[in-house]
Write a protein that holds these residues in place. Structure first.
Motif, PDB file in Angstrom:
ATOM      1  N   VAL A   1      -8.935  22.040  -4.561  1.00 12.72           N
ATOM      2  CA  VAL A   1      -8.958  21.553  -3.170  1.00 12.72           C
ATOM      3  C   VAL A   1      -7.552  21.641  -2.620  1.00 12.72           C
ATOM      4  O   VAL A   1      -6.568  21.442  -3.338  1.00 12.72           O
ATOM      5  CB  VAL A   1      -9.500  20.103  -3.076  1.00 12.72           C
ATOM      6  N   GLU A   2      -7.490  21.931  -1.322  1.00 16.06           N
ATOM      7  CA  GLU A   2      -6.168  22.113  -0.710  1.00 16.06           C
ATOM      8  C   GLU A   2      -5.387  20.827  -0.666  1.00 16.06           C
ATOM      9  O   GLU A   2      -4.199  20.806  -0.884  1.00 16.06           O
ATOM     10  CB  GLU A   2      -6.350  22.621   0.716  1.00 16.06           C
ATOM     11  N   GLN A   3      -6.069  19.748  -0.335  1.00 15.50           N
ATOM     12  CA  GLN A   3      -5.349  18.477  -0.243  1.00 15.50           C
ATOM     13  C   GLN A   3      -6.308  17.345  -0.590  1.00 15.50           C
ATOM     14  O   GLN A   3      -7.521  17.441  -0.373  1.00 15.50           O
ATOM     15  CB  GLN A   3      -4.808  18.278   1.166  1.00 15.50           C
ATOM     16  N   ALA A   4      -5.721  16.304  -1.123  1.00 16.20           N
ATOM     17  CA  ALA A   4      -6.510  15.112  -1.451  1.00 16.20           C
ATOM     18  C   ALA A   4      -5.655  13.896  -1.111  1.00 16.20           C
ATOM     19  O   ALA A   4      -4.447  13.918  -1.297  1.00 16.20           O
ATOM     20  CB  ALA A   4      -6.894  15.091  -2.924  1.00 16.20           C
ATOM     21  N   TYR A   5      -6.320  12.866  -0.626  1.00 14.45           N
ATOM     22  CA  TYR A   5      -5.592  11.666  -0.180  1.00 14.45           C
ATOM     23  C   TYR A   5      -5.727  10.580  -1.229  1.00 14.45           C
ATOM     24  O   TYR A   5      -6.826  10.204  -1.620  1.00 14.45           O
ATOM     25  CB  TYR A   5      -6.195  11.180   1.147  1.00 14.45           C
ATOM     26  N   LEU A   6      -4.576  10.091  -1.690  1.00 18.92           N
ATOM     27  CA  LEU A   6      -4.582   9.034  -2.709  1.00 18.92           C
ATOM     28  C   LEU A   6      -3.873   7.812  -2.142  1.00 18.92           C
ATOM     29  O   LEU A   6      -2.739   7.908  -1.679  1.00 18.92           O
ATOM     30  CB  LEU A   6      -3.861   9.530  -3.971  1.00 18.92           C
TER      31      LEU A   6
ATOM     32  N   ALA B   1       0.848  -1.191   0.000  1.00 17.55           N
ATOM     33  CA  ALA B   1       0.000   0.000   0.000  1.00 17.55           C
ATOM     34  C   ALA B   1       0.880   1.236   0.000  1.00 17.55           C
ATOM     35  O   ALA B   1       1.841   1.316   0.753  1.00 17.55           O
ATOM     36  CB  ALA B   1      -0.912  -0.004   1.222  1.00 17.55           C
ATOM     37  N   THR B   2       0.566   2.173  -0.886  1.00 14.70           N
ATOM     38  CA  THR B   2       1.306   3.447  -0.892  1.00 14.70           C
ATOM     39  C   THR B   2       0.296   4.558  -0.671  1.00 14.70           C
ATOM     40  O   THR B   2      -0.824   4.523  -1.190  1.00 14.70           O
ATOM     41  CB  THR B   2       2.019   3.690  -2.229  1.00 14.70           C
ATOM     42  N   PHE B   3       0.701   5.536   0.117  1.00 14.83           N
ATOM     43  CA  PHE B   3      -0.180   6.649   0.457  1.00 14.83           C
ATOM     44  C   PHE B   3       0.473   7.943   0.017  1.00 14.83           C
ATOM     45  O   PHE B   3       1.675   8.102   0.157  1.00 14.83           O
ATOM     46  CB  PHE B   3      -0.415   6.702   1.964  1.00 14.83           C
ATOM     47  N   SER B   4      -0.322   8.883  -0.479  1.00 20.86           N
ATOM     48  CA  SER B   4       0.245  10.195  -0.809  1.00 20.86           C
ATOM     49  C   SER B   4      -0.847  11.244  -0.661  1.00 20.86           C
ATOM     50  O   SER B   4      -2.040  10.954  -0.849  1.00 20.86           O
ATOM     51  CB  SER B   4       0.823  10.206  -2.212  1.00 20.86           C
ATOM     52  N   THR B   5      -0.403  12.424  -0.328  1.00 24.06           N
ATOM     53  CA  THR B   5      -1.335  13.548  -0.197  1.00 24.06           C
ATOM     54  C   THR B   5      -1.030  14.518  -1.325  1.00 24.06           C
ATOM     55  O   THR B   5       0.093  14.985  -1.463  1.00 24.06           O
ATOM     56  CB  THR B   5      -1.145  14.248   1.161  1.00 24.06           C
ATOM     57  N   LEU B   6      -2.025  14.822  -2.130  1.00 23.60           N
ATOM     58  CA  LEU B   6      -1.842  15.737  -3.260  1.00 23.60           C
ATOM     59  C   LEU B   6      -2.292  17.126  -2.829  1.00 23.60           C
ATOM     60  O   LEU B   6      -3.368  17.280  -2.261  1.00 23.60           O
ATOM     61  CB  LEU B   6      -2.673  15.264  -4.459  1.00 23.60           C
ATOM     62  N   ARG B   7      -1.456  18.103  -3.107  1.00 19.33           N
ATOM     63  CA  ARG B   7      -1.763  19.469  -2.682  1.00 19.33           C
ATOM     64  C   ARG B   7      -2.276  20.292  -3.846  1.00 19.33           C
ATOM     65  O   ARG B   7      -1.799  20.125  -4.977  1.00 19.33           O
ATOM     66  CB  ARG B   7      -0.486  20.153  -2.155  1.00 19.33           C
ATOM     67  N   ASN B   8      -3.203  21.178  -3.552  1.00 18.92           N
ATOM     68  CA  ASN B   8      -3.728  22.128  -4.546  1.00 18.92           C
ATOM     69  C   ASN B   8      -4.132  21.420  -5.827  1.00 18.92           C
ATOM     70  O   ASN B   8      -3.651  21.706  -6.917  1.00 18.92           O
ATOM     71  CB  ASN B   8      -2.696  23.213  -4.860  1.00 18.92           C
ATOM     72  N   LEU B   9      -5.029  20.483  -5.648  1.00 17.77           N
ATOM     73  CA  LEU B   9      -5.468  19.687  -6.790  1.00 17.77           C
ATOM     74  C   LEU B   9      -6.751  20.279  -7.352  1.00 17.77           C
ATOM     75  O   LEU B   9      -7.677  20.607  -6.625  1.00 17.77           O
ATOM     76  CB  LEU B   9      -5.708  18.246  -6.317  1.00 17.77           C
ATOM     77  N   GLN B  10      -6.795  20.386  -8.673  1.00 16.74           N
ATOM     78  CA  GLN B  10      -8.022  20.848  -9.332  1.00 16.74           C
ATOM     79  C   GLN B  10      -8.951  19.661  -9.521  1.00 16.74           C
ATOM     80  O   GLN B  10      -8.603  18.705 -10.221  1.00 16.74           O
ATOM     81  CB  GLN B  10      -7.662  21.414 -10.712  1.00 16.74           C
ATOM     82  N   CYS B  11     -10.111  19.724  -8.892  1.00 21.57           N
ATOM     83  CA  CYS B  11     -11.060  18.616  -9.011  1.00 21.57           C
ATOM     84  C   CYS B  11     -12.273  19.067  -9.803  1.00 21.57           C
ATOM     85  O   CYS B  11     -12.760  20.180  -9.608  1.00 21.57           O
ATOM     86  CB  CYS B  11     -11.545  18.172  -7.623  1.00 21.57           C
TER      87      CYS B  11
END
Lengths: 355, 341
Positions: free
Chosen positions: B251-256, B187-197
């Motif tokens: 969005v400020e942050q998104a969890y992938l 499992a890999t986790f990452s937080t994406l910053r300033n993502l356009q959704c």
């Protein structure tokens, strides 16, 4: 020669001739066996005319290969050839044909015995994505510019028979026609990168009765009507090869390659095409899926382009294999007998045994 | 001359099926779709407006179960009745072979649907729990003979077993002599910053001009995000001209999170349930997505639909779960594939 014929409820043994008995005493016996294949139709066994329409796979021929590159020029230095093979295995090619070119225009050209790949490379690189090493076959290309050059194919010289694939490169239209109709070769090479002094007619493509035919032409005469002979040639298994390395090297050659390939597609209706490299350096090789995409530029459809480097190459290799057999049904295998047996047992007929 | 040019403009054949329903609807088929897609190699989910993974989701991920790798296992071991009675309650063995192997194997099969005129691929289906497949039946003997003596096939197998607490031997003990190895999915986790959704409305599957994006646009955008493709569309970048579909919000942050391994459908259903439970408490996110990829070279995609590999063997599905538990289900297949159910 002992022979057993495959078939339902059929089997026949023949007595050994005097020559075979002598050979047996010498310690080596040629034993004919029929490969274990599906039952061969009577038509295939009895036909004495040219290529049988369907060739069956001899035993031991395992086409584990999925992608094949049938034109890798044999370099004199072992190191450069080794790096080429490693690049090909890394890209995913399971079979590679090392090409040996003989140009009859130059003097004193002899057809040498092909060097066995196992002697050249003790350890073959493993194909990426599979656990088997790359398979190497040998190929001979004859550049002919005179009808007398073709006689070497008719001769019973054993050296030619040792090559897996035989290709011919005709330089005049007449020779192209002769190559298409008479010569017993697997491939016919034509250069797509130069303007050739002859035109390619639909009729000679029709008469092509070989598994694979490379077509190089700068201008092609296209008939407006459907030619039934062309269909017949393709039914017999004519393949057309395109080289892609000249297209990589030079922009003028690229233009010629694409235009010739497109006209070729219009004539043969995208059937029976092979794409191969003539890569002299590892950098000139391209991966199989890239070559398939290049085939889209040449006018092939998606599935035809993928077949051009996989299934059609398999058909060429099968054609080369069955050239060593009798109508693709019977083939010979050399077996050695221990020398102590000789002189002990009298020569006698052996009972029929199951294959 | 125009035909090849026309062909160059076309994309390879692909199918995308979009479905819309509600999670708690009695006739919702989300669980059935997940269960019928058995061979999953990658699961990833994206939660916008989320910086830390909730505990419940974390526990599901750690509990996802292990899978086993057995190397050089002969195929005939999977058709012995001992194996079938212990591990297989109901199932079929589907072998996709090329022409030469099929002719050497000698079992009855049918040509692949995507072969064209020259058939190069055959599919052999053996029903393991059929009454005709009893230990002493001719069929069983023939299959064993073909796989053991005629053409012994050995493969490396990935095995996974949904054990409902039954007693008896486990996979590890059954294949102990074949050097079976247990693996945990990565499992890999990452937080994406300033993502356009993109902005989505659950009842507008086709999107509405200036108001919401369509399901297809979302699908493309999600693929770009999961593959870390730059969506800026800068003028000097030659790699990609993809950009986020409009209308969109930042969005400020998104969890992938991406989980790779041989994952069972039951675990995916648990994960889906937990993602639904994510909306039990009020959250900023409007929707979450769950994407499941199947193996590229698997012989089947959904249930027993044939799956072929032309230039890419994609067979994947994607859930978009909204705050009100409406969901969109998108199922995508590649060139040599049947239409998803």
């Amino acid at each position: 020669m002992r022979c057993w014929l495959a078939g339902r409820g059929r089997g026949s043994g023949c007595t050994a001739t005097a020559a075979q008995r002598r050979r047996r005493l010498a310690g080596c016996r040629h034993q004919t066996t029929t490969p274990s294949m599906p039952w061969a139709e009577p038509g295939l066994r009895r036909k004495r005319s040219a290529a049988a329409p369907r060739r069956l796979v001899p035993r031991g021929f395992s086409m584990a290969a999925v992608f094949a590159d049938l034109n890798v020029p044999g370099a004199p230095e072992r190191k450069s050839l080794q790096s080429l093979l490693e690049a090909a295995a890394h890209l995913g090619y399971s079979t590679v044909a090392i090409n040996h070119v003989i140009d009859f225009k130059e003097k004193k050209q002899e057809i040498v015995k092909p060097i066995s790949p196992s002697e050249l490379f003790p350890s073959l690189p493993i194909v990426q994505g599979k656990s088997k090493p790359i398979k190497i076959v040998t190929r001979l290309t004859l550049v002919v510019s005179d009808p007398s050059h073709c006689n070497v194919l008719r001769s019973t010289s054993t050296n030619i028979r040792l090559y897996d694939i035989i290709a011919v490169f005709p330089e005049t239209e007449k020779l192209f026609h002769v190559a298409c109709t008479n010569l017993d070769v697997d491939l016919i090479c034509v250069n797509v990168t130069e303007k050739l002094p002859f035109y390619f007619r639909r009729s000679s493509v029709n008469m092509n009765n070989f598994s694979t035919c490379h077509l190089y032409l700068s201008t092609v005469v296209m008939g407006a009507r459907e030619n039934p002979q062309l269909r017949k040639a393709i039914d017999r298994g004519v393949y057309f090869e395109l080289l892609y390395t000249p297209a990589i090297k030079d922009s003028t050659m690229r233009r010629y390659t694409i235009s010739n390939a497109l006209s070729l597609m219009q004539i043969c209706k995208r059937k029976n095409i092979i794409i191969s490299s003539a890569a002299e350096r590892p950098l000139e090789l391209r991966g199989p899926y890239d070559v398939a995409n290049l085939g889209l530029l040449f006018g092939l459809s998606e599935s035809d382009a993928k077949a051009a480097i996989s299934t059609n190459c398999r058909a060429v290799l099968l054609h080369g294999e069955t050239r060593k057999t009798a109508f693709g049904v019977v083939y010979t295998k050399k077996t050695h007998r221990a020398s102590e047996e000789e002189g002990v047992l009298p020569v006698r007929k052996k009972a029929k045994t199951e294959v | 001359m125009s035909v090849p040019l026309r062909r160059l403009r076309e994309t390879p054949r692909h199918l995308l099926v979009c479905e819309k329903s509600h999670m708690r609807h009695e006739r919702s088929r989300h669980a059935a779709h997940v269960r019928s897609h058995a061979y999953n190699c990658r699961v990833s989910f994206l939660i916008p407006e989320c910086g830390i993974l909730p505990e419940a989701l974390k526990s599901v991920i750690t509990d996802i179960g292990e899978y086993y790798l057995v190397k050089n296992l002969s195929l005939h071991e999977l058709v012995t009745h001992e194996f079938i009675n212990t591990f297989v309650k109901k199932g079929k063995l589907i072998i996709s072979v090329d022409k030469d192997t099929y002719e050497e194997l000698g079992l009855q099969g049918r040509p692949s649907q995507y072969s064209g005129k020259k058939v190069m691929r055959y599919i052999v289906t053996i029903d393991l729990t059929d009454s005709a497949f009893d230990p002493d039946s001719k069929k069983h003997k023939r299959v064993l003979w073909a796989l053991k003596e005629k053409k012994p096939l050995e493969f490396d197998f990935l095995l996974s077993w949904h054990n409902k607490g039954a007693e008896g031997s486990t996979l590890m003990s059954y294949f102990s002599k074949n050097q079976i190895q247990a693996h945990q999915p990565k499992a890999t986790f990452s937080t994406l910053r300033n993502l356009q959704c993109p902005v989505l409305h659950s009842n507008e599957l086709h999107g509405k001009l200036e108001e919401s994006c369509s399901a297809q646009e979302l699908f493309e955008w999600l693929g770009a995000v999961c593959n870390k493709v730059g969506l800026d569309n800068k003028s000097f970048s030659f790699l990609s001209t993809c950009c986020c579909p409009q209308p969109s919000t930042v969005v400020e942050q998104a969890y992938l999170c991406t989980i790779t391994g041989f994952i069972l459908p039951e675990k995916i259903i648990q994960l889906l349930e937990q993602l639904c439970c994510y909306f039990d408490e009020p959250k900023l996110a409007q929707w979450v997505t769950l994407t499941v990829h199947g193996f590229a070279d698997s012989p089947v995609s959904w249930r027993e639909s044939e799956h072929g590999f032309q230039k890419g063997g994609e067979n994947l599905y994607n859930f978009v779960v909204f705050r009100n538990l409406d969901y969109w289900l998108q199922m995508a297949v590649g060139a040599n594939d049947d239409c998803p159910p």
